[in-house]
Design a protein around this motif. Structure first.
Motif, PDB file in Angstrom:
ATOM      1  N   PHE A  74       0.854  -1.176   0.000  1.00 50.74           N
ATOM      2  CA  PHE A  74       0.000   0.000   0.000  1.00 50.74           C
ATOM      3  C   PHE A  74       0.892   1.228   0.000  1.00 50.74           C
ATOM      4  O   PHE A  74       2.121   1.127   0.158  1.00 50.74           O
ATOM      5  N   ALA A  75       0.296   2.377  -0.208  1.00 50.79           N
ATOM      6  CA  ALA A  75       1.064   3.618  -0.249  1.00 50.79           C
ATOM      7  C   ALA A  75       0.835   4.412   1.026  1.00 50.79           C
ATOM      8  O   ALA A  75      -0.290   4.517   1.509  1.00 50.79           O
ATOM      9  N   MET A  76       1.909   4.966   1.565  1.00 49.27           N
ATOM     10  CA  MET A  76       1.850   5.836   2.734  1.00 49.27           C
ATOM     11  C   MET A  76       2.588   7.131   2.402  1.00 49.27           C
ATOM     12  O   MET A  76       3.635   7.099   1.758  1.00 49.27           O
ATOM     13  N   ALA A  77       2.034   8.247   2.824  1.00 49.58           N
ATOM     14  CA  ALA A  77       2.689   9.522   2.559  1.00 49.58           C
ATOM     15  C   ALA A  77       4.077   9.537   3.182  1.00 49.58           C
ATOM     16  O   ALA A  77       4.269   9.144   4.332  1.00 49.58           O
ATOM     17  N   LYS A  78       5.054   9.992   2.426  1.00 54.76           N
ATOM     18  CA  LYS A  78       6.424  10.059   2.913  1.00 54.76           C
ATOM     19  C   LYS A  78       6.526  10.961   4.131  1.00 54.76           C
ATOM     20  O   LYS A  78       7.304  10.710   5.049  1.00 54.76           O
ATOM     21  N   ASN A  79       5.709  12.010   4.133  1.00 56.69           N
ATOM     22  CA  ASN A  79       5.725  13.001   5.206  1.00 56.69           C
ATOM     23  C   ASN A  79       4.320  13.264   5.725  1.00 56.69           C
ATOM     24  O   ASN A  79       3.319  12.941   5.070  1.00 56.69           O
ATOM     25  N   GLU A  80       4.245  13.902   6.872  1.00 59.08           N
ATOM     26  CA  GLU A  80       2.979  14.419   7.365  1.00 59.08           C
ATOM     27  C   GLU A  80       2.461  15.487   6.386  1.00 59.08           C
ATOM     28  O   GLU A  80       3.243  16.171   5.721  1.00 59.08           O
ATOM     29  N   VAL A  81       1.159  15.619   6.283  1.00 61.29           N
ATOM     30  CA  VAL A  81       0.573  16.653   5.432  1.00 61.29           C
ATOM     31  C   VAL A  81       1.022  18.017   5.957  1.00 61.29           C
ATOM     32  O   VAL A  81       0.923  18.305   7.148  1.00 61.29           O
ATOM     33  N   THR A  82       1.545  18.831   5.057  1.00 59.80           N
ATOM     34  CA  THR A  82       2.110  20.112   5.469  1.00 59.80           C
ATOM     35  C   THR A  82       1.058  21.212   5.505  1.00 59.80           C
ATOM     36  O   THR A  82      -0.046  21.082   4.953  1.00 59.80           O
ATOM     37  N   GLY A 306      -1.616  16.273  13.969  1.00 58.56           N
ATOM     38  CA  GLY A 306      -1.832  16.406  12.531  1.00 58.56           C
ATOM     39  C   GLY A 306      -2.146  15.047  11.922  1.00 58.56           C
ATOM     40  O   GLY A 306      -2.757  14.193  12.549  1.00 58.56           O
ATOM     41  N   PHE A 307      -1.680  14.810  10.695  1.00 54.17           N
ATOM     42  CA  PHE A 307      -1.986  13.534  10.040  1.00 54.17           C
ATOM     43  C   PHE A 307      -1.143  13.354   8.794  1.00 54.17           C
ATOM     44  O   PHE A 307      -0.496  14.291   8.320  1.00 54.17           O
ATOM     45  N   ARG A 308      -1.145  12.153   8.273  1.00 49.79           N
ATOM     46  CA  ARG A 308      -0.677  11.862   6.923  1.00 49.79           C
ATOM     47  C   ARG A 308      -1.708  10.924   6.288  1.00 49.79           C
ATOM     48  O   ARG A 308      -2.588  10.400   6.976  1.00 49.79           O
TER      49      ARG A 308
END
Length: 316
Positions: A74-82, A306-308
């Motif tokens: 699956f895909a996961m964001a490399k970083n937290e949402v900025t 926050g979140f990703r």
């Protein structure tokens, strides 16, 4: 043009010029649009999640050690949402956040800590969490409902199914094959090379708070991706900002799924509280580990939370 990439024994097809493919040190990533989060392909596999009874900093209510198996990449964001990425969402959608309540009273603004106590501050929000932020810092003062709305917007915008990750997906991705309290190992003194946590710089400002025995140089959030990644190529899976997951908070995790799906039903078939993970810039050893979890209302907002996003590896 259609291109096929064979990655991690899985053939993944990406169609259209909007999907940007990159490979850095053999870690495949993609972006579905200019302002979309960069996504990392997380391989299928198994890892033990949860904590040992004698693990450093273990909290009551943490999951006992159990084997989790993710059957498909699956895909996961490399970083937290900025902050910058969230701003695009807000400007395009004119989204309005749900009101949070506590004991029937509205919670206006965002929760904040002044060194002595916590409390909502009416003037604080995702644009102003109570301390200076760069556009490349993780957005905070956003609720789970806000994070879910952002993921739905990305799905409509790109044609790929995005979501707030499950608690198991998050811990699986954070551990990156490790079985230790942190993806870098067992030594809390090494934290500051990998994470923005409650460190000595933080303790200088908040001397009553527990801290890691090292210095990362930042009191509050800092830009995403500043520290070393884990072996999956993911940054800030511990520290910087607590991150929402989609699981309803459960007191008893003995029957919780371990296949990566989110547990979205509780005893009353409601989901008023969700399960943030990962700790933040304010977190000491006890609250910044792979196994740690918190409990917060779905509409709750905090200056450290926050979140990703996660997504399917392939577009529909």
């Amino acid at each position: 043009m259609m291109k096929a990439f064979t990655i991690l024994h899985v053939s993944i097809l990406f169609l259209g010029y909007q999907t940007i493919i990159a490979q850095n040190d053999s870690i495949p990533t993609f972006k579905d649009c200019k302002n979309c989060p960069e996504m990392v392909i997380v391989p299928a596999g198994s890892v033990y999640i949860g904590s040992y009874e004698d693990e450093i900093g273990r909290k009551r209510g943490e999951r006992d050690r159990v084997k989790a198996t993710i059957s498909e990449p699956f895909a996961m964001a490399k970083n937290e949402v900025t902050l910058a990425q969230y701003r695009v969402f807000m400007e395009e959608t004119k989204y309005k956040s749900n009101q949070a309540y506590y004991k029937g009273e509205p919670l206006i603004g965002c929760n904040y800590y002044d060194g002595k106590s916590y409390g909502y501050v009416a003037e604080h929000n995702w644009k102003n969490p109570g301390y200076p932020q760069r556009e490349t810092d993780p957005v905070v003062c956003v609720s789970w409902t806000d994070a879910n709305a952002y993921a739905q917007w990305l799905s409509k915008k790109t044609g790929r199914v995005y979501r707030v990750p499950s608690a198991v997906e998050f811990e699986y991705a954070s551990r990156a094959g490790s079985s230790t309290p942190w993806y870098w190992g067992t030594d809390p003194a090494e934290a500051c090379g990998y994470a923005n946590v409650g460190d000595r710089a933080f303790a200088n400002k908040f001397p009553t708070r527990a801290s890691f025995p090292c210095t990362d140089g930042y009191v509050f959030t800092t830009r995403v991706g500043r520290f070393k990644p884990n072996k999956f190529g993911l940054y800030d899976m511990v520290g910087n900002a607590w991150e929402w997951t989609s699981d309803c908070f459960q007191n008893d995790l003995s029957n919780a799924p371990v296949d990566g799906t989110a547990w979205t039903e509780n005893e009353n078939n409601e989901c008023d509280a969700r399960t943030p993970k990962g700790g933040s810039w304010i977190s000491g050893i006890s609250w910044a580990r792979a196994a740690v979890r918190s409990r917060d209302g779905a509409n709750y907002k905090s200056f450290m939370l926050g979140f990703r996003v996660a997504a399917k590896a392939e577009k529909n």
